[in-house]
Write an enzyme that holds these catalytic residues in place. Structure first.
Site, PDB file in Angstrom:
ATOM      1  N   GLU A 123       1.936   1.099  -9.803  1.00 16.21           N
ATOM      2  CA  GLU A 123       2.877   0.722  -8.982  1.00 16.21           C
ATOM      3  C   GLU A 123       3.695  -0.510  -9.519  1.00 16.21           C
ATOM      4  O   GLU A 123       3.394  -1.722  -9.745  1.00 16.21           O
ATOM      5  CB  GLU A 123       2.586   0.170  -7.549  1.00 16.21           C
ATOM      6  CG  GLU A 123       2.268   1.578  -6.577  1.00 16.21           C
ATOM      7  CD  GLU A 123       1.749   0.971  -5.186  1.00 16.21           C
ATOM      8  OE1 GLU A 123       2.668   0.132  -4.741  1.00 16.21           O
ATOM      9  OE2 GLU A 123       0.936   1.487  -4.595  1.00 16.21           O
ATOM     10  N   GLU A 150      -4.600  -1.047  -2.987  1.00 19.28           N
ATOM     11  CA  GLU A 150      -4.513  -2.507  -2.768  1.00 19.28           C
ATOM     12  C   GLU A 150      -5.742  -3.140  -1.835  1.00 19.28           C
ATOM     13  O   GLU A 150      -5.389  -3.626  -0.842  1.00 19.28           O
ATOM     14  CB  GLU A 150      -3.282  -2.727  -2.214  1.00 19.28           C
ATOM     15  CG  GLU A 150      -1.933  -2.133  -3.138  1.00 19.28           C
ATOM     16  CD  GLU A 150      -0.587  -2.412  -2.629  1.00 19.28           C
ATOM     17  OE1 GLU A 150      -0.413  -2.242  -1.615  1.00 19.28           O
ATOM     18  OE2 GLU A 150       0.222  -2.635  -3.528  1.00 19.28           O
TER      19      GLU A 150
HETATM   20  C1  BGP Z   1       2.474  -1.167  -1.836  1.00 17.94           C
HETATM   21  C2  BGP Z   1       1.771   0.101  -1.220  1.00 17.94           C
HETATM   22  C3  BGP Z   1       3.043   1.266  -1.387  1.00 17.94           C
HETATM   23  C4  BGP Z   1       4.320   0.904  -1.299  1.00 17.94           C
HETATM   24  C5  BGP Z   1       4.661  -0.283  -1.961  1.00 17.94           C
HETATM   25  C6  BGP Z   1       6.056  -0.910  -1.644  1.00 17.94           C
HETATM   26  O1  BGP Z   1       2.094  -2.274  -1.363  1.00 17.94           O
HETATM   27  O2  BGP Z   1       0.834   0.382  -2.129  1.00 17.94           O
HETATM   28  O3  BGP Z   1       2.512   2.194  -0.360  1.00 17.94           O
HETATM   29  O4  BGP Z   1       5.071   1.363  -0.263  1.00 17.94           O
HETATM   30  O5  BGP Z   1       3.810  -1.582  -1.750  1.00 17.94           O
HETATM   31  O6  BGP Z   1       6.371  -1.359  -0.330  1.00 17.94           O
HETATM   32  P1  BGP Z   1       7.297  -0.942   0.640  1.00 17.94           P
HETATM   33  O7  BGP Z   1       7.263   0.441   0.921  1.00 17.94           O
HETATM   34  O8  BGP Z   1       6.920  -1.650   1.681  1.00 17.94           O
HETATM   35  O9  BGP Z   1       8.713  -1.420   0.052  1.00 17.94           O
END
Ligand code: BGP
Length: 475
Positions: free
Chosen positions: A367, A173
């Protein structure tokens, strides 16, 4: 129809799962100073404080339990598994000349274990894991010296894991340098007073990371031309809040603020619109002529991206974001998750089309997932309907995008096993098909347990995305 070799998978990041934060020579990374709690990213101190709970220090102890977990991933049928290498296991401070052999050995064992089970590793080189020393002593990615350190690190890992890892991504990201700068770019923007100085820091760090990404691609290809190396962005789309031309145009400009990164990483040069951004913000970037040659040579093979939700932008509003993307106005047409993230499966199809039209390169959805507060019923079961419904709708949307003409290499569900949330540090924001007995305060046995969604995703993979009904898993 999904292609025969479609990579159904799951994704985690080292810092959110491994724990063992100082084991066998590992140094601290930015993730290790994040306490638990909402808005933690804005309130971080760059030192470990007494009496503060840091979730990543133990996380789900994946470091010691990965064999057991990979056994479960294998039962689930995963074709690939995305994780990151914690840079500070390999170079504990980041600026050493010699890597930490014990850190390298750990990933040998991890990748060997995956390969033995026929699960393709997909590896992020830097997932919110800049060594803390590089942030404190060098000012993070705003400092060009990090190019040298990252270059060294990537050469070491490409050589070491040659033949074991084929799919790579450079920075997780990377466009989050704007909204979560400490995690995404290792820069502490709290130290600068004005908005202008903040932008200067962000774009300087971004330039350095983009060059470092290109250098990494070149290194990776030199070691093994079969390596497939992608970039990775958070690309949840931005809709204009109304049909007012101002809202529409500003949303478009905001979208470019993200696509700026993939424009460079996929096309090999700065986009023309950047000139105006630089002038209007009086950016004065430190660049070298060689940088532009590297950007040209080191373009990525595919575009990896995260997708969780969509957001709504109104002209003039303050631009805020978190791990899921931008935080705009409430969209009255969409339901939201317990954490207020709008649920918008059609937007995934929209993004795939947008990106295919723009780049004509393969996409990799690395993701996508839903954070839920899971409940264990009186039979000891977790019937996680909301997660199954989210999965169902997003896979249908991805299928439509393939029919629309997108080439999609694979889909890695975020958090096939419960892990620490990157945004809030909570354990109770659970994404997994596998429950981990670990609570927000750090208590719990760490025992693993399959949720109903485990059986559902297993069916999806086994039928290559054909059997998507989940009613039978609700009984
Ligand atoms: C993205 C990241 C992850 C992740 C995900 C979900 O931004 O790459 O590392 O954790 O989001 O977010 P969160 O864990 O805050 O729910």
């Amino acid at each position: 129809m999904f292609p025969e070799d479609f990579l159904w998978g799951g994704a985690i990041a080292a810092n959110q799962a491994e724990g063992a934060y100082l084991t066998k020579g590992k140094g601290l990374s930015v993730a290790d100073v994040l306490p638990v709690g909402e808005q933690r990213i804005g309130k971080v101190t760059l030192d470990i404080q007494k009496d503060v709970f840091y979730p990543s220090h133990e996380a789900i102890d994946f470091y010691h339990r990965f064999e057991e977990d990979i056994e479960l991933f294998s039962e689930l049928g995963l074709k690939c598994f995305r994780t990151s290498i914690a840079w500070s296991r390999i170079f504990p401070k980041g600026d050493e000349l010699i890597p930490n052999e014990e850190g390298l050995e750990y990933y040998d064992r991890l990748f060997d274990c995956l390969n033995k089970k026929g699960i393709e590793p997909v590896v992020t080189l830097s997932h919110f894991e800049t060594p803390l020393h590089l942030v404190k002593e060098y000012g993070g990615w705003a400092n060009r010296q990090l190019l040298t350190f990252f270059d060294r690190y990537t050469q070491v890992v490409f050589n070491r894991y040659r033949g074991k890892v084929k799919y790579w991504m450079t920075f997780n990201e990377i466009n989050h340098a704007h909204t979560i700068p400490l995690l995404a770019a290792g820069i502490d923007v709290n130290q600068v007073a004005s908005e202008k100085e903040k932008l200067q820091l962000i774009y300087q760090a971004s330039h350095n990371m983009l060059v470092a990404s290109a250098q990494a691609v070149i290194n990776g290809k030199k070691v093994d031309e079969n390596n497939r190396i992608g970039c990775m962005l958070s690309l949840s789309p931005i809709y204009p809040a109304t049909c007012s031309p101002k809202d529409v145009f500003e949303s478009y400009e905001l979208r470019r603020r993200s696509l700026f990164y993939s424009d460079i990483q996929l096309r090999g040069e700065y986009p023309a619109y950047f000139q105006r951004i630089a002038e209007e913000n009086e950016l004065n970037l430190e660049v070298e002529p060689i940088d532009f040659e590297l950007l040209k040579k080191g373009t990525c093979d595919y575009l990896g991206f995260s997708f969780y939700r969509s957001s709504l932008h109104e002209a003039g509003m303050k631009i805020l974001g978190n791990t899921g993307g931008l935080l705009g106005k409430k969209n009255p047409y969409l339901e939201e998750s317990e954490w207020g993230w709008p649920i918008d499966p059609l937007a995934l199809r929209y993004v795939c089309n947008e990106l295919t039209d723009r780049y004509q390169k393969p996409l990799f959805i690395v993701e996508n997932g839903l954070g839920v507060r899971d409940e264990i019923n009186s039979f000891g079961e977790i019937i996680d309907e909301a997660r199954m419904s989210y999965l169902n709708n997003h896979i249908k949307s991805m299928k439509d995008a393939i029919k629309d003409g997108s080439t999609i290499l694979g889909y890695t569900w975020w958090g096939p096993i419960d892990i620490v949330s990157a945004g809030t540090g909570e354990m109770e924001k659970r994404y997994g098909f596998i429950y981990v007995d670990k609570q927000n305060d750090g208590t719990g046995t760490l025992e693993r347990k399959k949720k109903r969604s485990f059986e559902y995703y297993k069916q999806i993979i086994a039928t290559n995305g054909e059997k998507l009904d989940y009613q039978e898993f609700l009984k």
